[in-house]
Design a protein around this motif. Sequence first.
Motif, PDB file in Angstrom:
ATOM      1  N   TRP A 192       0.823  -1.207   0.000  1.00  0.00           N
ATOM      2  CA  TRP A 192       0.000   0.000   0.000  1.00  0.00           C
ATOM      3  C   TRP A 192       0.859   1.259   0.000  1.00  0.00           C
ATOM      4  CZ3 TRP A 192      -3.441  -2.066   4.558  1.00  0.00           C
ATOM      5  CH2 TRP A 192      -4.363  -2.982   4.056  1.00  0.00           C
ATOM      6  N   GLY A 193       1.895   1.254   0.806  1.00  0.00           N
ATOM      7  CA  GLY A 193       2.747   2.440   0.905  1.00  0.00           C
ATOM      8  C   GLY A 193       3.420   2.785  -0.405  1.00  0.00           C
ATOM      9  N   ASN A 194       3.621   1.762  -1.242  1.00  0.00           N
ATOM     10  CA  ASN A 194       4.289   1.962  -2.523  1.00  0.00           C
ATOM     11  C   ASN A 194       3.300   2.142  -3.676  1.00  0.00           C
ATOM     12  OD1 ASN A 194       6.788   2.196  -3.894  1.00  0.00           O
ATOM     13  ND2 ASN A 194       6.628   0.094  -4.634  1.00  0.00           N
ATOM     14  N   GLY A 195       2.022   2.344  -3.333  1.00  0.00           N
ATOM     15  CA  GLY A 195       1.019   2.578  -4.365  1.00  0.00           C
ATOM     16  C   GLY A 195       0.423   1.333  -4.960  1.00  0.00           C
ATOM     17  N   GLY A 196       0.692   0.183  -4.368  1.00  0.00           N
ATOM     18  CA  GLY A 196       0.162  -1.062  -4.890  1.00  0.00           C
ATOM     19  C   GLY A 196      -1.048  -1.541  -4.111  1.00  0.00           C
ATOM     20  N   ASP A 197      -1.567  -2.699  -4.508  1.00  0.00           N
ATOM     21  CA  ASP A 197      -2.682  -3.319  -3.815  1.00  0.00           C
ATOM     22  C   ASP A 197      -2.757  -4.772  -4.249  1.00  0.00           C
ATOM     23  OD1 ASP A 197      -4.939  -3.673  -2.210  1.00  0.00           O
ATOM     24  OD2 ASP A 197      -5.746  -1.711  -2.743  1.00  0.00           O
ATOM     25  N   VAL A 198      -3.732  -5.482  -3.711  1.00  0.00           N
ATOM     26  CA  VAL A 198      -3.895  -6.900  -4.018  1.00  0.00           C
ATOM     27  C   VAL A 198      -4.997  -7.115  -5.046  1.00  0.00           C
ATOM     28  CG1 VAL A 198      -4.445  -9.158  -3.024  1.00  0.00           C
ATOM     29  CG2 VAL A 198      -3.068  -7.530  -1.726  1.00  0.00           C
ATOM     30  N   VAL A 199      -6.069  -6.352  -4.919  1.00  0.00           N
ATOM     31  CA  VAL A 199      -7.172  -6.442  -5.878  1.00  0.00           C
ATOM     32  C   VAL A 199      -7.519  -5.036  -6.373  1.00  0.00           C
ATOM     33  CG1 VAL A 199      -8.087  -8.512  -4.789  1.00  0.00           C
ATOM     34  CG2 VAL A 199      -8.980  -6.278  -4.124  1.00  0.00           C
ATOM     35  N   SER A 200      -8.171  -4.979  -7.518  1.00  0.00           N
ATOM     36  CA  SER A 200      -8.565  -3.699  -8.102  1.00  0.00           C
ATOM     37  C   SER A 200      -9.656  -3.047  -7.262  1.00  0.00           C
ATOM     38  CB  SER A 200      -9.067  -3.906  -9.532  1.00  0.00           C
ATOM     39  OG  SER A 200     -10.178  -4.796  -9.540  1.00  0.00           O
ATOM     40  N   LYS A 201      -9.889  -1.765  -7.500  1.00  0.00           N
ATOM     41  CA  LYS A 201     -10.868  -1.025  -6.707  1.00  0.00           C
ATOM     42  C   LYS A 201     -12.282  -1.572  -6.873  1.00  0.00           C
ATOM     43  CE  LYS A 201      -8.326   3.350  -6.416  1.00  0.00           C
ATOM     44  NZ  LYS A 201      -8.017   3.102  -4.984  1.00  0.00           N
ATOM     45  N   ASP A 202     -12.586  -2.151  -8.043  1.00  0.00           N
ATOM     46  CA  ASP A 202     -13.918  -2.734  -8.231  1.00  0.00           C
ATOM     47  C   ASP A 202     -14.001  -4.158  -7.688  1.00  0.00           C
ATOM     48  OD1 ASP A 202     -12.539  -4.256 -10.076  1.00  0.00           O
ATOM     49  OD2 ASP A 202     -13.604  -3.493 -11.822  1.00  0.00           O
ATOM     50  N   LEU A 203     -12.902  -4.621  -7.059  1.00  0.00           N
ATOM     51  CA  LEU A 203     -12.848  -5.911  -6.364  1.00  0.00           C
ATOM     52  C   LEU A 203     -12.985  -7.115  -7.298  1.00  0.00           C
ATOM     53  CD1 LEU A 203     -15.106  -5.036  -3.280  1.00  0.00           C
ATOM     54  CD2 LEU A 203     -12.642  -4.684  -3.541  1.00  0.00           C
ATOM     55  N   LYS A 204     -12.751  -6.912  -8.587  1.00  0.00           N
ATOM     56  CA  LYS A 204     -12.957  -7.994  -9.547  1.00  0.00           C
ATOM     57  C   LYS A 204     -11.655  -8.588 -10.089  1.00  0.00           C
ATOM     58  CE  LYS A 204     -17.401  -6.160 -11.174  1.00  0.00           C
ATOM     59  NZ  LYS A 204     -18.154  -5.640 -12.351  1.00  0.00           N
ATOM     60  N   THR A 205     -10.567  -7.829 -10.004  1.00  0.00           N
ATOM     61  CA  THR A 205      -9.336  -8.247 -10.677  1.00  0.00           C
ATOM     62  C   THR A 205      -8.157  -8.285  -9.712  1.00  0.00           C
ATOM     63  OG1 THR A 205     -10.137  -7.177 -12.697  1.00  0.00           O
ATOM     64  CG2 THR A 205      -7.798  -7.777 -12.609  1.00  0.00           C
ATOM     65  N   ALA A 206      -7.384  -9.349  -9.764  1.00  0.00           N
ATOM     66  CA  ALA A 206      -6.154  -9.446  -8.975  1.00  0.00           C
ATOM     67  C   ALA A 206      -5.080  -8.556  -9.602  1.00  0.00           C
ATOM     68  CB  ALA A 206      -5.686 -10.890  -8.920  1.00  0.00           C
ATOM     69  N   VAL A 207      -4.412  -7.748  -8.787  1.00  0.00           N
ATOM     70  CA  VAL A 207      -3.372  -6.836  -9.305  1.00  0.00           C
ATOM     71  C   VAL A 207      -2.072  -7.024  -8.542  1.00  0.00           C
ATOM     72  CG1 VAL A 207      -5.008  -5.107 -10.158  1.00  0.00           C
ATOM     73  CG2 VAL A 207      -4.235  -4.992  -7.787  1.00  0.00           C
ATOM     74  N   LEU A 208      -1.861  -8.210  -8.015  1.00  0.00           N
ATOM     75  CA  LEU A 208      -0.681  -8.481  -7.207  1.00  0.00           C
ATOM     76  C   LEU A 208       0.615  -8.407  -8.008  1.00  0.00           C
ATOM     77  CD1 LEU A 208       0.176  -9.361  -4.323  1.00  0.00           C
ATOM     78  CD2 LEU A 208      -0.026 -11.722  -5.104  1.00  0.00           C
ATOM     79  N   ASN A 209       0.527  -8.653  -9.320  1.00  0.00           N
ATOM     80  CA  ASN A 209       1.735  -8.714 -10.148  1.00  0.00           C
ATOM     81  C   ASN A 209       2.091  -7.360 -10.767  1.00  0.00           C
ATOM     82  OD1 ASN A 209      -0.454  -8.606 -11.835  1.00  0.00           O
ATOM     83  ND2 ASN A 209       0.295 -10.171 -13.269  1.00  0.00           N
ATOM     84  N   SER A 210       1.653  -6.263 -10.165  1.00  0.00           N
ATOM     85  CA  SER A 210       1.968  -4.928 -10.700  1.00  0.00           C
ATOM     86  C   SER A 210       3.441  -4.598 -10.498  1.00  0.00           C
ATOM     87  CB  SER A 210       1.118  -3.868  -9.996  1.00  0.00           C
ATOM     88  OG  SER A 210       1.514  -3.723  -8.647  1.00  0.00           O
ATOM     89  N   SER A 211       3.920  -3.624 -11.243  1.00  0.00           N
ATOM     90  CA  SER A 211       5.334  -3.220 -11.124  1.00  0.00           C
ATOM     91  C   SER A 211       5.639  -2.665  -9.734  1.00  0.00           C
ATOM     92  CB  SER A 211       5.660  -2.174 -12.198  1.00  0.00           C
ATOM     93  OG  SER A 211       4.835  -1.019 -12.054  1.00  0.00           O
ATOM     94  N   GLN A 212       4.678  -1.943  -9.133  1.00  0.00           N
ATOM     95  CA  GLN A 212       4.896  -1.413  -7.779  1.00  0.00           C
ATOM     96  C   GLN A 212       5.054  -2.541  -6.772  1.00  0.00           C
ATOM     97  OE1 GLN A 212       2.223  -0.664  -9.868  1.00  0.00           O
ATOM     98  NE2 GLN A 212       1.187   1.154  -9.047  1.00  0.00           N
ATOM     99  N   ASN A 213       4.233  -3.578  -6.932  1.00  0.00           N
ATOM    100  CA  ASN A 213       4.301  -4.695  -5.990  1.00  0.00           C
ATOM    101  C   ASN A 213       5.583  -5.506  -6.155  1.00  0.00           C
ATOM    102  OD1 ASN A 213       1.833  -3.935  -4.990  1.00  0.00           O
ATOM    103  ND2 ASN A 213       0.665  -5.558  -6.013  1.00  0.00           N
ATOM    104  N   LYS A 214       6.048  -5.637  -7.384  1.00  0.00           N
ATOM    105  CA  LYS A 214       7.309  -6.350  -7.594  1.00  0.00           C
ATOM    106  C   LYS A 214       8.473  -5.568  -6.995  1.00  0.00           C
ATOM    107  CE  LYS A 214       5.814  -8.916 -11.694  1.00  0.00           C
ATOM    108  NZ  LYS A 214       5.971  -9.167 -13.148  1.00  0.00           N
ATOM    109  N   GLU A 215       8.415  -4.255  -7.112  1.00  0.00           N
ATOM    110  CA  GLU A 215       9.433  -3.401  -6.489  1.00  0.00           C
ATOM    111  C   GLU A 215       9.411  -3.575  -4.968  1.00  0.00           C
ATOM    112  OE1 GLU A 215      10.768   1.251  -6.943  1.00  0.00           O
ATOM    113  OE2 GLU A 215       8.632   0.829  -6.665  1.00  0.00           O
ATOM    114  N   THR A 216       8.212  -3.617  -4.407  1.00  0.00           N
ATOM    115  CA  THR A 216       8.066  -3.791  -2.965  1.00  0.00           C
ATOM    116  C   THR A 216       8.593  -5.150  -2.529  1.00  0.00           C
ATOM    117  OG1 THR A 216       6.098  -2.377  -2.932  1.00  0.00           O
ATOM    118  CG2 THR A 216       6.416  -3.848  -1.057  1.00  0.00           C
ATOM    119  N   ALA A 217       8.246  -6.191  -3.253  1.00  0.00           N
ATOM    120  CA  ALA A 217       8.671  -7.541  -2.893  1.00  0.00           C
ATOM    121  C   ALA A 217      10.190  -7.678  -2.936  1.00  0.00           C
ATOM    122  CB  ALA A 217       8.023  -8.558  -3.836  1.00  0.00           C
ATOM    123  N   ARG A 218      10.837  -7.022  -3.879  1.00  0.00           N
ATOM    124  CA  ARG A 218      12.304  -7.081  -3.949  1.00  0.00           C
ATOM    125  C   ARG A 218      12.929  -6.395  -2.739  1.00  0.00           C
ATOM    126  NH1 ARG A 218      11.025  -6.293  -9.541  1.00  0.00           N
ATOM    127  NH2 ARG A 218      11.533  -8.200 -10.714  1.00  0.00           N
TER     128      ARG A 218
END
Length: 403
Positions: A192-218
């Motif tokens: 969240w702090g890096n601008g990412g999330d787990v699901v989209s705002k409409d709660l329908k789509t997984a967004v875990l593989n976003s570039s922000q989340n990959k940056e966070t995971a590293r």
Amino acid sequence: MVRKVLLAVLLIAAVVSFAKTKIVFWQFMMDDALAKEVLAGFSKEFPDIEVEVVQLSWSTGFDKIVTAIAAGAAPDVVELGNTWVASFASQGVLREVDPEDVAKYKDFPGMNCAEYMGKYYGYPWLLGTRAMFYNVDLMKKAGLDPDDPPETWSELLDAAKKISALPGVYGIGLPAGEVYSPWQEWFLLALWGNGGDVVSKDLKTAVLNSSQNKETARFYQELSKYALKSKQKDLGEAFGEGRIGFLVSGAWSIGTLAQSYPNLNYGVCLIPRPDKPGGIHASFLGGEVLAIPTQTKNVDAARKLINYLMRPEVAMMITKHYPGVYPADPRAASDPWFEDNPLHLVFFEQLKTASPVPPTPAWPKIEDILTNLVDDLIVHYKDVDEVLEYYNAEIQKVLNEVK
């Protein structure tokens, strides 16, 4: 004549007493003594409303609420854990909050706890969050300034490296190998702090593989090289024993440390944010939400009770009994209690940038997926891209089940 006047007065009094509105309030936070203390002011202000308070237990309360609603016997006001709101709101059993009240509370931390599909179905009452604990003595030994704890990810990584170089200690504690804490005690917050999330705002789509989340995971994987990785309870003990430099935890740790490790020299600060512009000190938001079931016929009286309980001076009565949950109302910061409890004030400030989990009924299954994800990242050191792509697909499967 006097008798007639006296009789008339008695009749009026009888009518008034019979006209008294009775509402039922189901809640978890107050025993009988505290409820009496908290509601004393309400009884004086609204003598025409009688409140029956019922205390639920966390072990059976959820099921009792579900059963009562199904039987058409819901209370007039009910306290819900914030992660329950989406489930009840999606079934249409909670009354939508009046626009007047939405306008009154929309800027409060935690109002997003009561939101489902763009509408509000409750009032944030008492909130809890996470912040970062730091060992003052270890910071000094590592040549760091304890009066200036890490504010950014790079500062934390540098500090963790230096503390980890000391004999017999770790730079930070990162939970792993159990449910909840691996994602609650920082990983999801870092997304969240890096601008990412787990699901989209409409709660329908997984967004875990976003570039922000990959940056966070590293970053998280790199930080874990200087971490003790274990269950949160073990990490808390290690921090108390002076074997960990930093640890993300809840305010309950303040009381635990005071009781079990009274000589520990430590401080509390906001959770570090990403270095890039727009990075925030994100944290996990848990809380108690007050809601009005659609079955109630006493909406006006229920709203009066909720608005009374939302007042900062009223909610602070509960905080003083149970430090670790705080009023949603930002004005509570001026309460003198925080002057005597400055570590708690850090948690109260952290609420401003804390978020609840996405309000999807699929969340219980998603959190299990996140637990496995964190273990793959920091225990097994698997490739970041592969891990996030795999678990993104797993989350999408869960989301598809609830469509």
